[in-house]
Design an enzyme around this catalytic site. Structure first.
Site, PDB file in Angstrom:
ATOM      1  CB  SER A 190     -10.435   2.126  -1.615  1.00 27.38           C
ATOM      2  OG  SER A 190     -10.078   1.866  -2.946  1.00 27.38           O
ATOM      3  N   GLY A 240      -2.176   6.598   2.781  1.00 27.54           N
ATOM      4  CA  GLY A 240      -2.102   5.792   3.991  1.00 27.54           C
ATOM      5  C   GLY A 240      -3.375   5.751   4.816  1.00 27.54           C
ATOM      6  CB  ALA A 241      -6.735   7.326   4.482  1.00 28.14           C
ATOM      7  N   GLY A 242      -6.166   4.288   4.202  1.00 30.99           N
ATOM      8  CA  GLY A 242      -6.660   2.915   4.240  1.00 30.99           C
ATOM      9  C   GLY A 242      -5.771   2.023   5.115  1.00 30.99           C
ATOM     10  CG  ASP A 243      -1.786   1.863   4.132  1.00 30.75           C
ATOM     11  OD1 ASP A 243      -2.437   1.082   3.429  1.00 30.75           O
ATOM     12  OD2 ASP A 243      -0.910   2.621   3.702  1.00 30.75           O
ATOM     13  CG  ASN A 267     -14.657   4.760   9.695  1.00 30.40           C
ATOM     14  OD1 ASN A 267     -14.111   4.207   8.753  1.00 30.40           O
ATOM     15  ND2 ASN A 267     -15.972   4.753   9.858  1.00 30.40           N
TER      16      ASN A 267
HETATM   17  N1  LIG Z   1     -11.347  13.113   4.114  1.00 31.29           N
HETATM   18  C1  LIG Z   1     -11.580  12.220   5.087  1.00 31.29           C
HETATM   19  N2  LIG Z   1     -12.270  12.597   6.188  1.00 31.29           N
HETATM   20  C2  LIG Z   1     -12.509  11.727   7.190  1.00 31.29           C
HETATM   21  N3  LIG Z   1     -12.102  10.432   7.181  1.00 31.29           N
HETATM   22  C3  LIG Z   1     -11.431  10.000   6.111  1.00 31.29           C
HETATM   23  C4  LIG Z   1     -11.133  10.857   5.001  1.00 31.29           C
HETATM   24  N4  LIG Z   1     -10.450  10.135   4.087  1.00 31.29           N
HETATM   25  C5  LIG Z   1     -10.319   8.895   4.592  1.00 31.29           C
HETATM   26  N5  LIG Z   1     -10.910   8.802   5.807  1.00 31.29           N
HETATM   27  C6  LIG Z   1     -11.009   7.608   6.660  1.00 31.29           C
HETATM   28  O1  LIG Z   1      -9.998   6.673   6.286  1.00 31.29           O
HETATM   29  C7  LIG Z   1     -10.595   5.473   5.776  1.00 31.29           C
HETATM   30  C8  LIG Z   1      -9.791   4.964   4.607  1.00 31.29           C
HETATM   31  O2  LIG Z   1      -9.792   5.947   3.583  1.00 31.29           O
HETATM   32  P1  LIG Z   1     -10.003   5.610   2.037  1.00 31.29           P
HETATM   33  O3  LIG Z   1     -11.366   5.121   1.817  1.00 31.29           O
HETATM   34  O4  LIG Z   1      -9.563   6.825   1.311  1.00 31.29           O
HETATM   35  O5  LIG Z   1      -9.020   4.372   1.872  1.00 31.29           O
HETATM   36  P2  LIG Z   1      -7.938   4.071   0.778  1.00 31.29           P
HETATM   37  O6  LIG Z   1      -8.408   4.597  -0.557  1.00 31.29           O
HETATM   38  O7  LIG Z   1      -7.572   2.671   0.915  1.00 31.29           O
HETATM   39  O8  LIG Z   1      -6.736   4.993   1.288  1.00 31.29           O
HETATM   40  P3  LIG Z   1      -5.239   5.069   0.722  1.00 31.29           P
HETATM   41  O9  LIG Z   1      -5.158   4.220  -0.531  1.00 31.29           O
HETATM   42  O10 LIG Z   1      -5.115   6.552   0.454  1.00 31.29           O
HETATM   43  O11 LIG Z   1      -4.420   4.574   1.835  1.00 31.29           O
HETATM   44  C9  LIG Z   1     -12.028   5.829   5.432  1.00 31.29           C
HETATM   45  O12 LIG Z   1     -12.857   4.688   5.563  1.00 31.29           O
HETATM   46  C10 LIG Z   1     -12.343   6.910   6.452  1.00 31.29           C
HETATM   47  O13 LIG Z   1     -12.765   6.347   7.651  1.00 31.29           O
HETATM   48  O1  LIG Z   2       2.939   4.429   1.348  1.00 34.67           O
HETATM   49  C1  LIG Z   2       1.853   4.316   0.462  1.00 34.67           C
HETATM   50  C2  LIG Z   2       0.680   3.711   1.175  1.00 34.67           C
HETATM   51  O2  LIG Z   2       1.027   2.511   1.763  1.00 34.67           O
HETATM   52  C3  LIG Z   2      -0.501   3.515   0.261  1.00 34.67           C
HETATM   53  O3  LIG Z   2      -1.531   2.810   0.911  1.00 34.67           O
HETATM   54  C4  LIG Z   2      -0.129   2.747  -0.978  1.00 34.67           C
HETATM   55  O4  LIG Z   2      -1.233   2.785  -1.833  1.00 34.67           O
HETATM   56  C5  LIG Z   2       1.062   3.349  -1.678  1.00 34.67           C
HETATM   57  O5  LIG Z   2       1.452   2.526  -2.742  1.00 34.67           O
HETATM   58  C6  LIG Z   2       2.250   3.508  -0.754  1.00 34.67           C
HETATM   59  O6  LIG Z   2       3.282   4.156  -1.456  1.00 34.67           O
END
Ligand SMILES: Nc1ncnc2c1ncn2[C@@H]1O[C@H](COP(=O)(O)OP(=O)(O)OP(=O)(O)O)[C@@H](O)[C@H]1O
Ligand SMILES: O[C@H]1[C@H](O)[C@@H](O)[C@H](O)[C@@H](O)[C@H]1O
Length: 366
Positions: A190, A240-243, A267
């Site tokens: 991220s 979980g957005a990144g997952d 995305n």
């Molecule tokens: N507010 C949002 N609106 C639209 N798309 C989003 C938004 N937040 C996240 N996304 C989508 O999800 C993807 C992953 O989000 P982010 O960059 O927040 O990852 P992350 O920090 O690893 O997430 P997390 O740790 O919360 O699982 C982004 O690349 C984007 O495509």
């Molecule tokens: O379920 C959530 C999710 O997997 C996130 O990506 C992680 O950052 C957290 O640690 C976890 O609790």
């Protein structure tokens, strides 16, 4: 006795291996628990892959207190508790203004060792630990049994405060994983995590995907980089957005899409995930529409034809159209869900509270 007729009902051989513990997530705002959900990157990724009908194997450990019913049965460690994360959303209270939440690991299950991995080969491996459960030797074994390994940097650089378990990040160069980077396919980070590594150095060895929340993501490889457009979303919970991004991304790669198209699918699933609290429930009509769009895209440009060793980076013609079609599928489904909910008076978003009826131990016993 195995008869010939069994063959027609065989479950497809899993081609994706997901490695990372399940956990219990507790979401806290202003000292109040606002949601509890099954968590762990592996659960979010499996939910995308299951929804998109991509067969996968999952290796996760849980303790005797694990309380969710899951499609992919974890390894039960009777003497241990399940990993638990508390996520605090009290913005402004903590001194890390650039983070969307403060995470504390308050319980820890056992690590995953190389001998916990299946004795089989996979097209894609996903190293997606959350609580430090993936060891360097485990990642090394994954590299041996998978054609391409995708790694979430959160599995590599998390450190935990000895007193209260607050998640801290350490520089990737200080971890035991650095020497393995030239052997992995994709590293997902991220924007917050990107400052804990040298992107310019690592992109020479493997593809680095930097996710940027509502701004989508950037794909960097040794000869170039490319911004991938986001999808509009009404964010309720960023967990979980990144997952889910990784789930959508690997789905695209599995279907033979080029990296930019696969990142678009990432995305897309990331944007769906932030609209719900905890583990998202994907609407079946939407999933069918997405599958149809991916099939259409596949017929336009199939790149891998079963060879996943070479990732294809150039943006294929029609990429913007693919973006519009996925965005339209999301809008259309949202409208029809809204219409049916307006009639039934249901709430706008599905919350995932502790599901007492579904509570089971990891071996499926109530
Ligand atoms: N507010 C949002 N609106 C639209 N798309 C989003 C938004 N937040 C996240 N996304 C989508 O999800 C993807 C992953 O989000 P982010 O960059 O927040 O990852 P992350 O920090 O690893 O997430 P997390 O740790 O919360 O699982 C982004 O690349 C984007 O495509
Ligand atoms: O379920 C959530 C999710 O997997 C996130 O990506 C992680 O950052 C957290 O640690 C976890 O609790």
């Amino acid at each position: 006795m195995v008869t010939a007729s069994h063959k027609t009902h065989q479950v497809p051989t899993p081609r994706v291996l997901i490695v990372g513990n399940y956990c219990h997530d507790v979401l806290i705002q202003n000292d109040t628990v606002v949601g509890e959900s099954l968590g762990g990157a592996s659960s979010f990724i499996a939910s995308v892959l299951d929804g998109m009908s991509i067969p996968c194997s999952l290796v996760a450990k849980v303790g005797h207190d694990f309380r969710y019913q899951v499609n992919h049965i974890p390894i039960l460690v009777p003497a241990s508790k399940t990993t638990v994360f508390h996520a605090y959303f009290d913005s402004g209270v903590h001194e890390n203004g650039n983070q969307d939440r403060v995470l504390k690991r308050v319980c820890l299950c056992d690590p995953i060792s190389p001998t916990d991995l299946p004795d089989a080969r996979f097209d894609f491996g996903m190293a997606v630990g959350v609580g430090g459960e993936i060891l360097p030797q485990t990642l090394e074994r994954m590299i041996e049994i998978c054609d391409v390994v995708l790694v979430d940097i959160q599995a590599l650089i998390r450190d935990f405060d000895a007193v209260d378990g607050t998640v801290k990040l350490v520089d990737l160069r200080e971890t035991g994983f650095r020497s393995l980077l030239p052997r992995i396919g994709v590293l997902k980070v991220s924007s917050e995590e990107a400052v804990f590594m040298d992107v310019e150095e690592v992109r020479k060895w493997c593809c680095v995907v930097v996710t940027k929340g509502e701004d989508g993501c950037k794909v960097c490889w040794k000869d170039g980089e490319m911004e991938i457009s986001p999808f509009l979303a009404n964010q309720e919970d960023p967990t979980g957005a990144g997952d889910s991004f990784l789930g959508g991304f690997v789905t695209g790669l599995m279907q033979g899409l080029a990296v930019p198209d696969a990142a678009l699918l990432g995305n897309f699933f990331g944007s769906l995930t932030v609209e719900q609290i905890g583990l998202p429930k994907f609407d079946s009509r939407l999933l069918q529409r997405v599958k149809d769009e991916v099939q259409r895209r596949k017929t336009q440009c199939l790149h891998y034809e079963g060879n996943y060793d070479e990732l294809m980076f150039l943006k294929p013609e029609g990429h913007e159209q693919f973006h519009s079609s996925l965005g339209a599928a999301k809008l259309l489904t949202q409208h029809s869900i809204q219409e049916s909910k307006d009639c039934s008076g249901q709430p706008k978003l599905a919350v995932n509270p502790v599901n007492d009826e579904a509570m089971q131990t990891a071996d499926g016993k109530p």
